[in-house]
Design a protein around this motif. Sequence first.
Motif, PDB file in Angstrom:
ATOM      1  N   GLN A 296       0.194  37.769  -9.431  1.00 48.99           N
ATOM      2  CA  GLN A 296       1.431  38.221 -10.053  1.00 48.99           C
ATOM      3  C   GLN A 296       2.448  38.633  -8.992  1.00 48.99           C
ATOM      4  OE1 GLN A 296       1.725  38.086 -13.570  1.00 48.99           O
ATOM      5  NE2 GLN A 296       3.826  38.160 -12.805  1.00 48.99           N
ATOM      6  N   GLN A 297       1.979  39.366  -7.990  1.00 51.34           N
ATOM      7  CA  GLN A 297       2.871  39.816  -6.917  1.00 51.34           C
ATOM      8  C   GLN A 297       3.537  38.630  -6.224  1.00 51.34           C
ATOM      9  OE1 GLN A 297       2.881  43.286  -5.140  1.00 51.34           O
ATOM     10  NE2 GLN A 297       2.630  43.649  -7.321  1.00 51.34           N
ATOM     11  N   MET A 298       2.762  37.561  -6.029  1.00 49.99           N
ATOM     12  CA  MET A 298       3.274  36.410  -5.279  1.00 49.99           C
ATOM     13  C   MET A 298       4.284  35.595  -6.072  1.00 49.99           C
ATOM     14  SD  MET A 298       2.215  36.592  -2.242  1.00 49.99           S
ATOM     15  CE  MET A 298       2.337  38.362  -2.466  1.00 49.99           C
ATOM     16  N   CYS A 299       4.308  35.745  -7.418  1.00 52.20           N
ATOM     17  CA  CYS A 299       5.312  34.968  -8.155  1.00 52.20           C
ATOM     18  C   CYS A 299       6.252  35.872  -8.943  1.00 52.20           C
ATOM     19  CB  CYS A 299       4.668  33.895  -9.029  1.00 52.20           C
ATOM     20  SG  CYS A 299       3.472  34.502 -10.173  1.00 52.20           S
ATOM     21  N   ASP A 300       6.451  37.070  -8.443  1.00 54.13           N
ATOM     22  CA  ASP A 300       7.342  38.001  -9.096  1.00 54.13           C
ATOM     23  C   ASP A 300       8.798  37.626  -8.872  1.00 54.13           C
ATOM     24  OD1 ASP A 300       7.004  40.110 -10.783  1.00 54.13           O
ATOM     25  OD2 ASP A 300       7.695  41.561  -9.292  1.00 54.13           O
ATOM     26  N   GLU A 301       9.063  37.064  -7.706  1.00 53.65           N
ATOM     27  CA  GLU A 301      10.428  36.691  -7.319  1.00 53.65           C
ATOM     28  C   GLU A 301      10.358  35.314  -6.690  1.00 53.65           C
ATOM     29  OE1 GLU A 301      13.522  38.744  -4.681  1.00 53.65           O
ATOM     30  OE2 GLU A 301      12.040  40.300  -5.080  1.00 53.65           O
ATOM     31  N   LYS A 302      11.421  34.559  -6.877  1.00 55.44           N
ATOM     32  CA  LYS A 302      11.451  33.202  -6.333  1.00 55.44           C
ATOM     33  C   LYS A 302      11.267  33.201  -4.820  1.00 55.44           C
ATOM     34  CE  LYS A 302      13.044  28.760  -6.809  1.00 55.44           C
ATOM     35  NZ  LYS A 302      14.470  28.519  -7.003  1.00 55.44           N
ATOM     36  N   ALA A 303      11.969  34.108  -4.135  1.00 51.76           N
ATOM     37  CA  ALA A 303      11.913  34.136  -2.673  1.00 51.76           C
ATOM     38  C   ALA A 303      10.501  34.455  -2.186  1.00 51.76           C
ATOM     39  CB  ALA A 303      12.903  35.161  -2.132  1.00 51.76           C
ATOM     40  N   THR A 304       9.814  35.331  -2.907  1.00 47.98           N
ATOM     41  CA  THR A 304       8.447  35.690  -2.530  1.00 47.98           C
ATOM     42  C   THR A 304       7.526  34.483  -2.669  1.00 47.98           C
ATOM     43  OG1 THR A 304       8.901  37.873  -3.446  1.00 47.98           O
ATOM     44  CG2 THR A 304       6.598  37.365  -2.949  1.00 47.98           C
ATOM     45  N   ALA A 305       7.651  33.795  -3.803  1.00 53.24           N
ATOM     46  CA  ALA A 305       6.802  32.631  -4.048  1.00 53.24           C
ATOM     47  C   ALA A 305       7.071  31.540  -3.009  1.00 53.24           C
ATOM     48  CB  ALA A 305       7.030  32.102  -5.454  1.00 53.24           C
ATOM     49  N   ALA A 306       8.355  31.332  -2.699  1.00 49.77           N
ATOM     50  CA  ALA A 306       8.705  30.285  -1.733  1.00 49.77           C
ATOM     51  C   ALA A 306       8.088  30.610  -0.369  1.00 49.77           C
ATOM     52  CB  ALA A 306      10.221  30.161  -1.625  1.00 49.77           C
ATOM     53  N   TYR A 307       8.131  31.883   0.021  1.00 48.67           N
ATOM     54  CA  TYR A 307       7.577  32.318   1.297  1.00 48.67           C
ATOM     55  C   TYR A 307       6.060  32.123   1.310  1.00 48.67           C
ATOM     56  CZ  TYR A 307       7.451  35.190   5.556  1.00 48.67           C
ATOM     57  OH  TYR A 307       7.302  35.633   6.843  1.00 48.67           O
ATOM     58  N   PHE A 308       5.438  32.540   0.213  1.00 46.95           N
ATOM     59  CA  PHE A 308       3.975  32.415   0.113  1.00 46.95           C
ATOM     60  C   PHE A 308       3.560  30.943   0.152  1.00 46.95           C
ATOM     61  CE2 PHE A 308       0.047  32.296  -2.584  1.00 46.95           C
ATOM     62  CZ  PHE A 308      -0.771  32.985  -1.709  1.00 46.95           C
ATOM     63  N   GLU A 309       4.300  30.111  -0.604  1.00 46.70           N
ATOM     64  CA  GLU A 309       3.996  28.680  -0.626  1.00 46.70           C
ATOM     65  C   GLU A 309       4.015  28.106   0.789  1.00 46.70           C
ATOM     66  OE1 GLU A 309       3.704  26.069  -3.297  1.00 46.70           O
ATOM     67  OE2 GLU A 309       2.851  27.886  -4.177  1.00 46.70           O
ATOM     68  N   GLN A 310       5.035  28.463   1.551  1.00 47.32           N
ATOM     69  CA  GLN A 310       5.124  27.937   2.923  1.00 47.32           C
ATOM     70  C   GLN A 310       4.003  28.488   3.789  1.00 47.32           C
ATOM     71  OE1 GLN A 310       8.599  27.539   5.228  1.00 47.32           O
ATOM     72  NE2 GLN A 310       9.941  27.674   3.444  1.00 47.32           N
ATOM     73  N   ALA A 311       3.757  29.788   3.661  1.00 42.90           N
ATOM     74  CA  ALA A 311       2.726  30.399   4.505  1.00 42.90           C
ATOM     75  C   ALA A 311       1.370  29.741   4.262  1.00 42.90           C
ATOM     76  CB  ALA A 311       2.654  31.903   4.241  1.00 42.90           C
ATOM     77  N   ILE A 312       1.054  29.457   2.992  1.00 40.15           N
ATOM     78  CA  ILE A 312      -0.266  28.884   2.723  1.00 40.15           C
ATOM     79  C   ILE A 312      -0.333  27.394   3.055  1.00 40.15           C
ATOM     80  CG2 ILE A 312      -0.888  30.635   1.008  1.00 40.15           C
ATOM     81  CD1 ILE A 312      -0.370  28.587  -1.177  1.00 40.15           C
ATOM     82  N   SER A 313       0.805  26.819   3.431  1.00 35.17           N
ATOM     83  CA  SER A 313       0.708  25.454   3.937  1.00 35.17           C
ATOM     84  C   SER A 313       0.262  25.479   5.403  1.00 35.17           C
ATOM     85  CB  SER A 313       2.044  24.710   3.775  1.00 35.17           C
ATOM     86  OG  SER A 313       2.995  25.210   4.687  1.00 35.17           O
ATOM     87  N   TYR A 314       0.304  26.651   6.043  1.00 32.59           N
ATOM     88  CA  TYR A 314      -0.130  26.788   7.435  1.00 32.59           C
ATOM     89  C   TYR A 314      -1.460  27.526   7.565  1.00 32.59           C
ATOM     90  CZ  TYR A 314       4.703  25.598   8.574  1.00 32.59           C
ATOM     91  OH  TYR A 314       5.910  24.984   8.667  1.00 32.59           O
ATOM     92  N   SER A 315      -1.838  28.287   6.517  1.00 40.66           N
ATOM     93  CA  SER A 315      -3.059  29.087   6.622  1.00 40.66           C
ATOM     94  C   SER A 315      -3.827  29.042   5.318  1.00 40.66           C
ATOM     95  CB  SER A 315      -2.709  30.543   6.941  1.00 40.66           C
ATOM     96  OG  SER A 315      -3.853  31.358   6.803  1.00 40.66           O
ATOM     97  N   LYS A 316      -5.111  28.868   5.411  1.00 40.77           N
ATOM     98  CA  LYS A 316      -5.925  28.857   4.193  1.00 40.77           C
ATOM     99  C   LYS A 316      -6.478  30.248   3.886  1.00 40.77           C
ATOM    100  CE  LYS A 316      -5.219  24.678   3.204  1.00 40.77           C
ATOM    101  NZ  LYS A 316      -3.773  25.025   3.317  1.00 40.77           N
ATOM    102  N   ASN A 317      -6.139  31.204   4.720  1.00 44.98           N
ATOM    103  CA  ASN A 317      -6.606  32.581   4.489  1.00 44.98           C
ATOM    104  C   ASN A 317      -5.627  33.284   3.531  1.00 44.98           C
ATOM    105  OD1 ASN A 317      -7.769  35.066   4.618  1.00 44.98           O
ATOM    106  ND2 ASN A 317      -8.054  35.039   6.841  1.00 44.98           N
TER     107      ASN A 317
END
Length: 480
Positions: free
Chosen positions: A320-341
Amino acid sequence: MDVNGKYEVVIGLEVHAQLQTQSKLFSGDSASFGAEPNTHISPITLGHPGTLPKTNKKAVEYAIMMGLVCHCEIERFNYFARKNYFYPDLPKGYQVSQHTTPICKGGWVFIKTKDAEKKVQLNRIHLEEDAGKSIHDADEDYTCIDLNRAGVPLIEIVTEPDMHSAEEAFQYVTEIRKLVRWIGVCDGNMEEGSLRCDANVSIRLKGETALGTKVEVKNLNSIRNVKKAIEYEIERMIAMVEKGETIIQQTRSFNADNDTTFAIRDKEEANDYRYFPEPDLTPFRLSEEFITGIQAKLPALPNELFEKYKLLGLNEYDAQQMCDEKATAAYFEQAISYSKNYKAIVNWMTGPLRQILNERGISFNELSITPKTLAGLVAIIEEGKVNFSVASLKILPVLLQSPAKEPLQVANELNLLQVSESADIENWVNEVLAKMPEKVVEYKKGKKGLIGLFVGEIKKVSKGKADPKAATQLLEEKLK
Ligand code: ADP
Ligand code: MG
């Protein structure tokens, strides 16, 4: 007496959302907020004779976007109508609207309350122009008129009478605000009036199917006020019915000073708007390509991402935290394209990074540290090169100042890399064991829990550079 168990509350909401287009719905005047009064006006906005309005295609596109994310049926053949009434802030003497022929029909919005989830059924979403603004507090003797807002495009999102508590209404408006912001059609700013809500409320006996007489509380300018106004209305109506009084259909207003509502007019005084099709605007037909083109450009929605993040193994709260705001989700999406942790990324984003954002009053899209750099930080911790506290307390502040640097490079420059070379570790281990002879004896007698104390001490003397795993291993060997 448990009156609350005796009645059912019925609520329908009408939400007006100002569309974030550059220009107004039917003219090239700027639609932006906050300019000097009466500077965003032209003969078209003022409805001077001989002027011709022209429909803003972007506004139509935005209305369709909202319709698609709300699962509405999109009307292919559209026209506008005049809603006639006199008011000083309505320069033309009519509002151009789609009251009876909305561009989006039906549909639903998914909401979650504390103990349930449901689809709130929509009646329609239609396009219309906003009125100007009467300002009563600028001058002692006069009401001032600012027509900058006149003609700004709005969508009105109307639900069926489908909600049954103030909490549901609260969640519904929260979700609408999130959705309009997410797809970028409205800034969702309720204080500035870009999002406004009218709440229709009635009560009926439990089990009754016919709707009770409703009252409409107009122009609620915060989500909290939507909830408070409805709560007040429920109490007021139940008290009336319990006293044997009849509820009359009314338009009411909310007084935020004492959280009550007061009547502004009864239904009998309602206007006759004399709707008729706007003769100055041609009807328009939407092509399939236009609609599918809009559909294709829509971003992944918060609910879809929520499900995706749960599949990645995040718990509900983190997802829920990761998709609360568009900017947060976009950041998370990019980060997890570089890290599987994923969990580590979430912990950084909800911990140290969130703290920085809060201190600066910014969102993830304004953060200098890129998702790739965050993934780099997570990686060097995972590889045992630094520990979390060194990374967050020492490396992060440097990255914040010099976002172009790599985390590993910063760790190197600051001489923070953990050492796992046995020679160095052995020195620290020896130093610590020599310092604590009594503890060594206790350990050897069987107090194995002391290993933590030794490792902690080694961290201290090595200033966080000793790799704890290597240190523990060596300690265990030496203490055998
Ligand atoms: P009006 O013509 O007074 O604006 P509408 O039928 O267009 O009334 O409905 C406006 C809103 O009021 C809608 O959201 C609708 O769901 C809601 N509504 C209608 N009747 C009731 C009722 N009896 N109780 C609660 N909400 C209602
Ligand atoms: Mg209404």
